[in-house]
Design a protein around this motif. Sequence first.
Motif, PDB file in Angstrom:
ATOM      1  N   THR A  24      38.387  45.088  31.809  1.00 32.00           N
ATOM      2  CA  THR A  24      38.755  44.283  30.933  1.00 32.00           C
ATOM      3  C   THR A  24      40.251  43.604  31.551  1.00 32.00           C
ATOM      4  O   THR A  24      40.292  42.488  31.386  1.00 32.00           O
ATOM      5  CB  THR A  24      38.889  44.690  29.557  1.00 32.00           C
ATOM      6  OG1 THR A  24      37.688  45.426  29.232  1.00 32.00           O
ATOM      7  CG2 THR A  24      39.697  43.831  28.606  1.00 32.00           C
ATOM      8  N   THR A  28      40.221  39.774  32.780  1.00 31.41           N
ATOM      9  CA  THR A  28      40.916  38.820  31.895  1.00 31.41           C
ATOM     10  C   THR A  28      41.940  37.954  32.659  1.00 31.41           C
ATOM     11  O   THR A  28      42.272  36.928  32.549  1.00 31.41           O
ATOM     12  CB  THR A  28      41.525  39.553  30.879  1.00 31.41           C
ATOM     13  OG1 THR A  28      40.620  40.410  30.176  1.00 31.41           O
ATOM     14  CG2 THR A  28      42.434  38.631  30.018  1.00 31.41           C
ATOM     15  N   THR A  31      40.287  35.468  34.770  1.00 30.42           N
ATOM     16  CA  THR A  31      39.976  34.274  33.991  1.00 30.42           C
ATOM     17  C   THR A  31      41.280  33.464  33.661  1.00 30.42           C
ATOM     18  O   THR A  31      41.209  32.262  33.623  1.00 30.42           O
ATOM     19  CB  THR A  31      39.258  34.668  32.548  1.00 30.42           C
ATOM     20  OG1 THR A  31      38.289  35.516  32.769  1.00 30.42           O
ATOM     21  CG2 THR A  31      38.986  33.582  31.690  1.00 30.42           C
ATOM     22  N   SER A 228      38.043  42.583  25.020  1.00 33.02           N
ATOM     23  CA  SER A 228      38.868  41.605  25.158  1.00 33.02           C
ATOM     24  C   SER A 228      40.145  42.106  24.851  1.00 33.02           C
ATOM     25  O   SER A 228      40.548  42.849  23.881  1.00 33.02           O
ATOM     26  CB  SER A 228      38.446  40.549  24.710  1.00 33.02           C
ATOM     27  OG  SER A 228      38.400  40.309  23.190  1.00 33.02           O
ATOM     28  N   TYR A 260      36.659  34.092  25.862  1.00 33.18           N
ATOM     29  CA  TYR A 260      36.665  35.592  26.466  1.00 33.18           C
ATOM     30  C   TYR A 260      35.254  35.762  26.806  1.00 33.18           C
ATOM     31  O   TYR A 260      34.983  36.824  27.186  1.00 33.18           O
ATOM     32  CB  TYR A 260      37.335  36.648  25.610  1.00 33.18           C
ATOM     33  CG  TYR A 260      38.771  36.564  25.581  1.00 33.18           C
ATOM     34  CD1 TYR A 260      39.393  35.884  24.480  1.00 33.18           C
ATOM     35  CD2 TYR A 260      39.681  37.313  26.554  1.00 33.18           C
ATOM     36  CE1 TYR A 260      40.679  35.893  24.755  1.00 33.18           C
ATOM     37  CE2 TYR A 260      40.875  37.158  26.483  1.00 33.18           C
ATOM     38  CZ  TYR A 260      41.497  36.655  25.701  1.00 33.18           C
ATOM     39  OH  TYR A 260      43.073  36.661  25.363  1.00 33.18           O
ATOM     40  N   VAL A 263      34.442  37.132  30.308  1.00 38.37           N
ATOM     41  CA  VAL A 263      34.868  38.439  30.102  1.00 38.37           C
ATOM     42  C   VAL A 263      33.830  39.572  29.696  1.00 38.37           C
ATOM     43  O   VAL A 263      33.760  40.583  30.267  1.00 38.37           O
ATOM     44  CB  VAL A 263      36.558  38.371  29.923  1.00 38.37           C
ATOM     45  CG1 VAL A 263      37.017  40.080  29.826  1.00 38.37           C
ATOM     46  CG2 VAL A 263      37.295  37.510  30.490  1.00 38.37           C
TER      47      VAL A 263
END
Length: 572
Positions: A24, A28, A31, A228, A260, A263
């Motif tokens: 995660t 993240t 991203t 997330s 998200y 993710v």
Amino acid sequence: MRLLFVVLLLLAVVTVAVTNHFLTQRFTENTRTRAELRLALYSGNLISELKRNSIVPQLLSRDPALIGALNSGNFSQSTQRLISFVEEIGAASLILLDASGRTVAATDRARIGEAHRSQPYFVDALRSSETLFTTVARESGGYRFVYARRMTSQAETIGVILVEVDLAKFERAWAGISDAVLVTNSEGTIILATEPRWRGSSEVNALKRESADSAIQRAIRATQDWTSLPADAYVQGEAVMRKETRVAFRGWRMAIFTTYASVRERVNGVLALEIMVFAMLLSLAFYLLSRKSAVRVALFQRESAELRRLNARLQREIAEREKMQGQLKVAEQSLAQSSKLAALGEMSAAVSHELNQPLAAMKTYLAGARLLLSRNRPEEAVSSFLRIDDLIERMGAITKQLKSYARKGQDQLSPINMGDALTSALSMMEPQLKQRHIKIDRVLPQWPVMVMGDRVRIEQVMVNLIRNALDATKLVAEPEVELILAAGETATLTVRDNGPGIDDLDALFEPFYTTKEPGEGVGLGLAISSGIVNDLGGRLTARNSMAGGAVFEMQLPILEGDATLDAAEAAE
């Protein structure tokens, strides 16, 4: 069994929890990084488009054709001229206003005649000598982005040129991505956005945090967002992360909102794979424990069946190998016979090729001797007969060397003076040289150039190279052959002609390759010469000269030190 099950279950829980936390965080951050890169790209494209169009009003305000149209009031060609400009510039539209603010020419002909006298961009442009940028709200929604500049003639204002920047194309491009993008002006009003309903409002009003309406929806959202980080905002009820940057233009700012979803999908995919692996491990453990005996029995049975199959296949392979060995023996016999026939044919062609030159010389000397005898000059005729005798001995040596070439044997070598061998080769070619009137340039060193080799074979190579040079200059008006003998790390004989050069250097030394007309050569001279030079430890090369013609180089290992002096004294 129970202990194994508990251990695997605890291991699965710990692994899933650690993997969830690590992936995660990692996905993240990835991203966020990609969102920052896209934001920099979008803002850069926006600035590039604005700066590219900012120079257009200044250029068009100086256009002689547009100034002349405003002065004369004849705008018949102005619209067409603006259309030709807009295709090159890439702007949304170009509009020409007269001093009263009326549209007199435009890339959109439907807008001709519109009044812009009360518009801020027209009023501000008349008051300034610079190019001004204005954002104008459309009645149908959205904004127009206009560059305006006053046009003057003889210090008098005659009109205004408007350039509408096509920033809507960026909105259309952003509509094809999963992210939400907005651009605000210096007052915080959204002027560009992927969501049309956001335009004209502030970001706070456009992006209100939304919560679930019911407990069921809250439970579903918690299930979806469990992998997330805390959301920066909600767009249409979906958690997103927000990235903002400053656009270096009039205090504008750009923000991008990334979901998200990617993710969650990536993390959930890895977690699902891990859970599936642990489930398979549990199933495999139960299966191995319960079927251990059955697997052993099945394994023994499979091994026995496999051994029987291998035995049968081995017997078949033995029979096939015996059959193939018989066929191979027959093929080897056929190949040996074919090789003998091919060698016999090559030897016949080689003998014919190498004896043609001495026979031609003998014919010339016999004709001279006959003429001398008829004129009662027997002493001079005896000289011709002696030369014929030398040629006969040379023919015998050539046939002997050709036999050695066919069986790849080597004779005893001795020190050879390359200069003397070249003189002997030129003497053998004397009749052809006199008949053709070819200019021969010889460059020889003052000291002997000695090599270890067979003189007859070396002279054979020299004769072949000189004869090829003579054949190459048949169609030249002033034929010329240059012979250069040099001594360095190797003894090098260079034969250069002023003929047309060589077309195919790769196939030059292959047997039976020739560029001569049928009946003039069989293509064995260079192949035999290359083999002789290789047998003596040297190499024979060919290239095309920059000044035209072909260059052949025969390089042989040179005798150095005392061996050279002894060989030179022996030669003297």
